[in-house]
Design a protein around this motif. Structure first.
Motif, PDB file in Angstrom:
ATOM      1  N   PHE A 143       0.996  -1.064  -0.005  1.00  0.00           N
ATOM      2  CA  PHE A 143       0.164   0.173   0.081  1.00  0.00           C
ATOM      3  C   PHE A 143       0.686   1.609  -0.141  1.00  0.00           C
ATOM      4  CE2 PHE A 143      -2.172   3.360   3.097  1.00  0.00           C
ATOM      5  CZ  PHE A 143      -2.871   3.860   1.740  1.00  0.00           C
ATOM      6  N   CYS A 144       1.746   1.342   0.976  1.00  0.00           N
ATOM      7  CA  CYS A 144       2.591   2.455   1.482  1.00  0.00           C
ATOM      8  C   CYS A 144       3.727   2.494  -0.167  1.00  0.00           C
ATOM      9  CB  CYS A 144       3.668   2.241   2.573  1.00  0.00           C
ATOM     10  SG  CYS A 144       2.397   2.294   3.985  1.00  0.00           S
ATOM     11  N   LYS A 145       4.160   1.715  -1.242  1.00  0.00           N
ATOM     12  CA  LYS A 145       4.668   1.901  -2.429  1.00  0.00           C
ATOM     13  C   LYS A 145       3.925   2.367  -3.304  1.00  0.00           C
ATOM     14  CE  LYS A 145       7.572  -1.389  -4.881  1.00  0.00           C
ATOM     15  NZ  LYS A 145       8.210  -2.246  -5.343  1.00  0.00           N
ATOM     16  N   SER A 146       2.649   1.786  -3.208  1.00  0.00           N
ATOM     17  CA  SER A 146       1.577   2.090  -4.656  1.00  0.00           C
ATOM     18  C   SER A 146       1.506   3.485  -4.137  1.00  0.00           C
ATOM     19  CB  SER A 146       0.561   1.264  -4.743  1.00  0.00           C
ATOM     20  OG  SER A 146      -0.253   1.420  -5.624  1.00  0.00           O
ATOM     21  N   PHE A 147       1.086   3.943  -2.527  1.00  0.00           N
ATOM     22  CA  PHE A 147       0.536   5.152  -2.855  1.00  0.00           C
ATOM     23  C   PHE A 147       1.720   6.299  -2.607  1.00  0.00           C
ATOM     24  CE2 PHE A 147      -0.773   8.517   0.046  1.00  0.00           C
ATOM     25  CZ  PHE A 147      -1.856   8.612  -0.636  1.00  0.00           C
ATOM     26  N   LYS A 148       2.662   5.392  -2.839  1.00  0.00           N
ATOM     27  CA  LYS A 148       3.775   6.763  -2.902  1.00  0.00           C
ATOM     28  C   LYS A 148       4.553   7.793  -4.432  1.00  0.00           C
ATOM     29  CE  LYS A 148       8.615   8.608  -1.483  1.00  0.00           C
ATOM     30  NZ  LYS A 148       9.553   8.865  -0.566  1.00  0.00           N
ATOM     31  N   GLN A 149       3.974   6.035  -5.148  1.00  0.00           N
ATOM     32  CA  GLN A 149       4.356   6.049  -6.537  1.00  0.00           C
ATOM     33  C   GLN A 149       3.540   6.780  -7.810  1.00  0.00           C
ATOM     34  OE1 GLN A 149       4.382   1.981  -7.631  1.00  0.00           O
ATOM     35  NE2 GLN A 149       6.671   1.200  -7.350  1.00  0.00           N
ATOM     36  N   HIS A 150       2.145   6.676  -7.125  1.00  0.00           N
ATOM     37  CA  HIS A 150       0.885   7.576  -7.632  1.00  0.00           C
ATOM     38  C   HIS A 150       1.022   8.526  -6.989  1.00  0.00           C
ATOM     39  CE1 HIS A 150      -0.175   3.387  -8.434  1.00  0.00           C
ATOM     40  NE2 HIS A 150      -1.229   4.112  -9.664  1.00  0.00           N
ATOM     41  N   THR A 151       1.391   9.303  -5.700  1.00  0.00           N
ATOM     42  CA  THR A 151       1.169  10.561  -5.278  1.00  0.00           C
ATOM     43  C   THR A 151       2.015  11.377  -4.536  1.00  0.00           C
ATOM     44  OG1 THR A 151       0.777   9.646  -3.295  1.00  0.00           O
ATOM     45  CG2 THR A 151      -1.325   9.976  -3.560  1.00  0.00           C
ATOM     46  N   GLY A 152       3.518  10.859  -4.952  1.00  0.00           N
ATOM     47  CA  GLY A 152       4.611  11.543  -4.560  1.00  0.00           C
ATOM     48  C   GLY A 152       5.154  11.132  -2.701  1.00  0.00           C
ATOM     49  N   MET A 153       3.744  11.261  -2.223  1.00  0.00           N
ATOM     50  CA  MET A 153       3.839  11.199  -0.756  1.00  0.00           C
ATOM     51  C   MET A 153       3.160   9.579  -0.259  1.00  0.00           C
ATOM     52  SD  MET A 153       2.145  14.869   0.186  1.00  0.00           S
ATOM     53  CE  MET A 153       0.594  14.243  -0.899  1.00  0.00           C
ATOM     54  N   THR A 154       3.615   9.819   1.225  1.00  0.00           N
ATOM     55  CA  THR A 154       3.710   8.514   2.413  1.00  0.00           C
ATOM     56  C   THR A 154       2.210   8.751   2.474  1.00  0.00           C
ATOM     57  OG1 THR A 154       4.301   9.559   3.951  1.00  0.00           O
ATOM     58  CG2 THR A 154       6.416   8.042   2.623  1.00  0.00           C
ATOM     59  N   PRO A 155       1.238   7.467   2.749  1.00  0.00           N
ATOM     60  CA  PRO A 155       0.432   7.483   3.134  1.00  0.00           C
ATOM     61  C   PRO A 155       0.431   8.306   4.669  1.00  0.00           C
ATOM     62  CG  PRO A 155       0.194   5.109   2.881  1.00  0.00           C
ATOM     63  CD  PRO A 155       2.227   6.411   2.694  1.00  0.00           C
ATOM     64  N   GLN A 156       1.392   8.365   5.581  1.00  0.00           N
ATOM     65  CA  GLN A 156       1.312   9.574   6.628  1.00  0.00           C
ATOM     66  C   GLN A 156       1.551  10.893   5.552  1.00  0.00           C
ATOM     67  OE1 GLN A 156       3.386   6.389   6.427  1.00  0.00           O
ATOM     68  NE2 GLN A 156       3.178   5.406   7.755  1.00  0.00           N
ATOM     69  N   GLU A 157       2.461  11.283   5.126  1.00  0.00           N
ATOM     70  CA  GLU A 157       2.317  12.437   4.535  1.00  0.00           C
ATOM     71  C   GLU A 157       1.461  13.053   3.666  1.00  0.00           C
ATOM     72  OE1 GLU A 157       7.063  12.492   3.380  1.00  0.00           O
ATOM     73  OE2 GLU A 157       6.078  11.404   1.865  1.00  0.00           O
ATOM     74  N   TYR A 158       0.790  12.324   3.337  1.00  0.00           N
ATOM     75  CA  TYR A 158      -0.511  12.274   2.420  1.00  0.00           C
ATOM     76  C   TYR A 158      -1.653  13.203   4.236  1.00  0.00           C
ATOM     77  CZ  TYR A 158      -4.940  13.522   0.144  1.00  0.00           C
ATOM     78  OH  TYR A 158      -5.901  13.380  -0.911  1.00  0.00           O
ATOM     79  N   ARG A 159      -1.839  12.128   4.683  1.00  0.00           N
ATOM     80  CA  ARG A 159      -2.750  12.335   6.168  1.00  0.00           C
ATOM     81  C   ARG A 159      -2.364  14.017   6.611  1.00  0.00           C
ATOM     82  NH1 ARG A 159      -4.195   7.260   9.516  1.00  0.00           N
ATOM     83  NH2 ARG A 159      -5.315   7.482   8.723  1.00  0.00           N
ATOM     84  N   LYS A 160      -1.477  13.901   7.132  1.00  0.00           N
ATOM     85  CA  LYS A 160      -0.778  15.235   7.720  1.00  0.00           C
ATOM     86  C   LYS A 160      -0.955  16.827   6.733  1.00  0.00           C
ATOM     87  CE  LYS A 160       2.674  13.337  10.454  1.00  0.00           C
ATOM     88  NZ  LYS A 160       4.180  13.151  10.571  1.00  0.00           N
ATOM     89  N   SER A 161      -1.633  15.968   5.552  1.00  0.00           N
ATOM     90  CA  SER A 161      -1.003  17.690   4.092  1.00  0.00           C
ATOM     91  C   SER A 161      -2.768  17.779   4.074  1.00  0.00           C
ATOM     92  CB  SER A 161      -0.582  17.341   3.228  1.00  0.00           C
ATOM     93  OG  SER A 161       0.967  17.285   3.382  1.00  0.00           O
ATOM     94  N   ASN A 162      -3.096  16.715   4.113  1.00  0.00           N
ATOM     95  CA  ASN A 162      -4.394  16.351   3.781  1.00  0.00           C
ATOM     96  C   ASN A 162      -6.014  16.483   5.098  1.00  0.00           C
ATOM     97  OD1 ASN A 162      -4.743  17.248   0.079  1.00  0.00           O
ATOM     98  ND2 ASN A 162      -3.343  15.859   0.942  1.00  0.00           N
ATOM     99  N   PRO A 163      -6.265  17.077   5.934  1.00  0.00           N
ATOM    100  CA  PRO A 163      -6.674  16.616   7.128  1.00  0.00           C
ATOM    101  C   PRO A 163      -8.490  17.081   6.721  1.00  0.00           C
ATOM    102  CG  PRO A 163      -5.906  18.072   7.306  1.00  0.00           C
ATOM    103  CD  PRO A 163      -4.660  18.322   5.926  1.00  0.00           C
ATOM    104  N   ILE A 164      -9.086  16.723   7.270  1.00  0.00           N
ATOM    105  CA  ILE A 164     -10.642  17.130   7.319  1.00  0.00           C
ATOM    106  C   ILE A 164     -10.997  17.547   8.305  1.00  0.00           C
ATOM    107  CG2 ILE A 164     -13.742  16.406   6.232  1.00  0.00           C
ATOM    108  CD1 ILE A 164     -12.209  13.907   4.661  1.00  0.00           C
ATOM    109  N   LEU A 165     -11.070  18.660   8.390  1.00  0.00           N
ATOM    110  CA  LEU A 165     -11.425  19.743   9.074  1.00  0.00           C
ATOM    111  C   LEU A 165     -12.738  19.873   9.465  1.00  0.00           C
ATOM    112  CD1 LEU A 165      -9.052  22.354   8.668  1.00  0.00           C
ATOM    113  CD2 LEU A 165      -8.604  21.144   9.795  1.00  0.00           C
ATOM    114  N   ALA A 166     -13.516  19.722  11.180  1.00  0.00           N
ATOM    115  CA  ALA A 166     -14.728  19.446  11.295  1.00  0.00           C
ATOM    116  C   ALA A 166     -15.123  20.822  11.773  1.00  0.00           C
ATOM    117  CB  ALA A 166     -14.771  18.743  12.880  1.00  0.00           C
TER     118      ALA A 166
END
Length: 250
Positions: free
Chosen positions: A226-249
């Motif tokens: 998952f982490c390998k494929s996600f980074k290949q597609h987005t340029g970020m790790t899942p953790q990095e994406y989570r920090k950069s794209n939170p859904i704010l309540a």
């Protein structure tokens, strides 16, 4: 079955059949392939225990060498073209949903008139090829519907193979891959991976699931892939994406 790749060797008949309600007929060992349209009325074909409803919204391909029955449930008129080809067309009755039958009926009348007046073979075949092309184009609009529905509902399953998706469309795996690439611009496999990544992005932004749980929910099998494929597609790790794209309540 790819109608655009057929080589038609002979047109045996171009006729409009009147079908009165209530009449039933059995066809044994059909001597040619047939293409049937519907001006009005309805016929129910029964082949190998399966019913196929012929009406104004469907073209019907009739298999050569097969036996079946017809029940006229509504009186009507059915244009029929009998033909032979170099390669097999179908081994069962096949319904093709139409979006614009008027185009086909116009082409049919041109073909019928030319056939009755013993027009040139080249012109006859040219018109029939135009009809096959038109049917193929109209059919392709819906031919992938079963596969796309299966993908959207089961994208997370490892058993979602090209073979099972092709079966959803009742076409060969080779033709399915070719048609999917033509229609969607990417392979079925890449389409599924892209869909999994989009779903993973959503779950990461929501922030409620752990990485391994997201990997499992999106069909990646384990966190590493998952982490390998996600980074290949987005340029970020899942953790990095989570920090950069939170859904704010709100």
């Amino acid at each position: 079955m790819d109608l655009q790749q057929l080589t038609v060797t002979e047109l045996l008949g171009v006729i409009t059949v009147y079908s009165p309600k209530g009449k039933q007929t059995t066809i044994k060992n059909r001597p040619s392939y047939g293409l049937s349209l519907c001006r009005e009325g309805q016929i129910i074909y029964t082949h190998n225990g399966q019913d196929y409803v012929s009406d104004k919204d469907h073209a019907v391909l009739l298999p050569m060498g097969e036996s079946y029955t017809l029940r006229r449930t509504e009186t009507g008129y059915f244009p029929v073209i009998n033909f032979l080809t170099q390669q097999p067309v179908c081994d069962r009755i096949t319904l093709i949903e139409l979006r614009n039958r008027e185009i086909l009926l116009t082409q049919y009348e041109e073909l019928k008139k030319l056939f009755m007046h013993r027009g040139s073979r080249a012109k006859l075949l040219s018109i029939f090829y135009e009809m096959l092309y038109e049917i193929a184009i109209q059919a392709e609009a819906d031919e992938l519907q079963g596969a796309l529905q299966a993908i959207y509902e089961n994208y997370h399953l490892p058993t979602l193979t090209n073979a099972c998706l092709a079966a959803e469309c009742a076409i060969s795996e080779v033709y399915f891959r070719k048609l999917f690439k033509q229609r969607m611009g990417i392979s079925p496999r890449q389409f599924i991976i892209d869909l999994r990544i989009q779903k993973a992005k959503q779950l990461l932004s929501e922030g409620s699931l752990k990485i391994w749980a997201i990997a499992e929910a999106c069909g990646f099998g384990d966190s590493y892939h998952f982490c390998k494929s996600f980074k290949q597609h987005t340029g970020m790790t899942p953790q990095e994406y989570r920090k950069s794209n939170p859904i704010l309540a709100l």
